[in-house]
Design an enzyme around this catalytic site. Structure first.
Site, PDB file in Angstrom:
ATOM      1  CB  SER A 179      -0.975  -0.029   1.167  1.00 14.29           C
ATOM      2  OG  SER A 179      -2.021   0.879   0.946  1.00 14.29           O
ATOM      3  CG  ASP A 384      -6.673  -3.417  -3.106  1.00 13.55           C
ATOM      4  OD1 ASP A 384      -7.587  -2.870  -2.459  1.00 13.55           O
ATOM      5  OD2 ASP A 384      -5.521  -2.935  -3.207  1.00 13.55           O
ATOM      6  CG  HIS A 436      -4.984  -3.204   0.337  1.00 16.59           C
ATOM      7  ND1 HIS A 436      -4.639  -2.437  -0.746  1.00 16.59           N
ATOM      8  CD2 HIS A 436      -4.332  -2.659   1.398  1.00 16.59           C
ATOM      9  CE1 HIS A 436      -3.826  -1.463  -0.361  1.00 16.59           C
ATOM     10  NE2 HIS A 436      -3.620  -1.582   0.931  1.00 16.59           N
TER      11      HIS A 436
END
EC number: 3.4.16.-
Length: 463
Positions: A179, A384, A436
């Protein structure tokens, strides 16, 4: 000439020395013993603080796990989570790749059979100051936080950590994260690369070999474009909303959020994502207490920020566990009496303290690292919606790298795990059906992929 027995003794002593040399007095003070609820294991783990600025009293918290077997010969991997403001202890160590996963009540731990310290020594770092247990005694530090600040402090942390654990100084070193760590990881790698060029101070050399990035924020325009396209492609928003955004938004412009139609169109996507888990489109949301369900207002105030996040139920369990007095004492985070209020993500970092700098794109750093001969692997969970596979593919395409091997499926235990492509200097893979935080969804596949990365070989390309 040495006989076989003497050779065996010599090898044993060398191995023993490798272990003993890692046990500096400071390291032994950080050795974790009597960790509440810990399953019985044969490897050691350490936790504590490393002061990165004595004057301001700024210290970063770490948790280090030796490899399950042969830690003296296996590489060292630093894992970073993003946010900015989210904890690598609460996410990476507790929910994804660490050996101890918090149970669904926050009362105890369970052993993770797919922990990444099967393949490497794993170091989790809570950075910057203000994240997790990491802190500064100078409140003005919190208003200086940003990408460059974080990279500099992380580099200082590593130099001081290696003084505490000198046996790991010369090991092959990799940095991994997901991320917003899509910014942290290459930025830190660049600092290391540049500092390593200082031939006058070889003691600062870090044996960096490569980086591994999962669903990474990479380049502002491509990330946002992919986010919008993915939402429409997966039927989250209407054709009309999509048309408005495509006509009114220019994500390459600093003023795109001043355009009313653009902002309202993006708000509409966020409104629809409020109803599901944006980080995993096809899994249920946690209903008893969901920070995601209630986060629409936060999304609006943090545009154009993109931030980390995971299953809110798991977040809650981690919060319960790491706010226990016995846990904080065992991890040397506090004395067990004067407790810290540990949170999995510190929203103040974005909402109140600001974030002083965030590079619009780290693709130039990719190019620099590739030219320097470092291993660069990127992977993406394909369900995601926050940092979707489309965003990552747009970013990689922007590099215009020559294709080395054709797009093809890769396999784990005879099943298709995702798709895979090698470029000159970069490897990209998808994880089929993962959200994710890929290791949480595909733990066995992730471990196999991690092993392939460390060895610099493709994952299995046939059943």
């Amino acid at each position: 000439m040495m006989n076989i027995s003497n050779v065996s003794i010599a090898l044993y002593l060398c191995t023993l020395f490798a272990f003993v040399s890692s046990d500096s007095p400071e390291a032994m003070r950080d050795l974790v013993t009597n960790f509440p609820g810990q399953p019985k294991v044969s490897f050691r783990h350490y936790a504590g603080y490393v002061t990165v600025n004595i004057i301001s009293g700024r210290a970063l918290f770490y948790w280090f796990f030796e490899a399950m077997t042969h830690p003296n010969v296996k590489p060292l991997v630093l894992w970073l989570n993003g946010g900015p403001g989210c904890s690598s202890v609460g996410y990476g160590a507790t929910q994804e790749i660490g050996p101890f996963l918090v149970d669904n009540k926050g009362n105890s731990l369970k052993f993770n059979p797919y922990a990444w310290n099967k393949e490497a020594n794993i170091l989790f770092l809570e950075s910057p100051a203000g994240v997790g247990f990491s802190y500064s005694n100078t409140s003005s530090d919190y208003r200086k936080l940003g990408d460059d600040f974080t990279a500099r402090d992380s580099y200082t942390f590593l130099q001081k950590w290696f003084l505490r654990f000198p046996a790991y100084k010369e090991k092959d070193f990799f940095i991994a994260g997901e991320s917003y760590a899509g910014k942290y990881v290459p930025e830190l790698a660049e600092v290391i690369y540049d500092k390593n060029k200082d031939n006058e101070n070889l003691s600062l050399h870090i044996n960096l070999k490569g980086i591994l990035l999962g669903n990474p924020l990479t380049s502002y325009a491509e990330d946002w474009t992919g986010w919008v396209d993915y939402a429409w492609n997966h039927a989250v928003v209407s054709d009309e909303t999509y048309r408005v955004i495509k006509q009114s938004c220019n994500f390459s412009s600093d003023t795109t959020w001043d355009v009313k139609d653009c902002k309202e169109g993006v708000d509409e996507i966020l409104k629809q994502y409020k109803e599901i888990d944006q980080f995993s489109l096809y899994t249920p949301i946690c209903m008893h207490h969901s920070s995601k369900v209630d986060s629409y207002a936060n999304y609006k105030t943090t545009i154009p920020r993109l931030f980390d996040g995971f299953d809110p139920c798991l977040d809650d369990y981690a919060k319960v566990f790491y706010n226990r007095a016995d846990v904080q004492k065992a991890l040397h985070a506090t004395d067990g009496v004067h407790l810290k209020n540990w949170t999995i993500c510190n929203d103040d970092i974005l909402n109140h303290w600001n974030w002083t700098d965030s590079k619009r794109s780290v693709l130039p750093i990719y190019k620099k690292l590739i030219a320097g001969g470092f291993r660069v692997w990127v992977y993406s969970g394909d369900t995601d919606g926050r940092v979707p596979v489309l965003s990552t593919r747009y970013c990689i395409n922007k590099l215009e790298l020559p294709i080395k091997t054709a797009w093809r499926p890769w396999y784990h235990e005879t099943q298709v795990s995702g798709w895979f492509q090698e470029y000159e200097g970069l490897t990209f893979a998808t994880f089929r059906g993962a959200g994710h935080d890929v290791p949480s969804f595909k733990p066995s596949e992730s471990l196999a992929f991690f092993s392939a990365f460390l060895n610099g070989v493709p994952p299995p390309l046939s059943r």
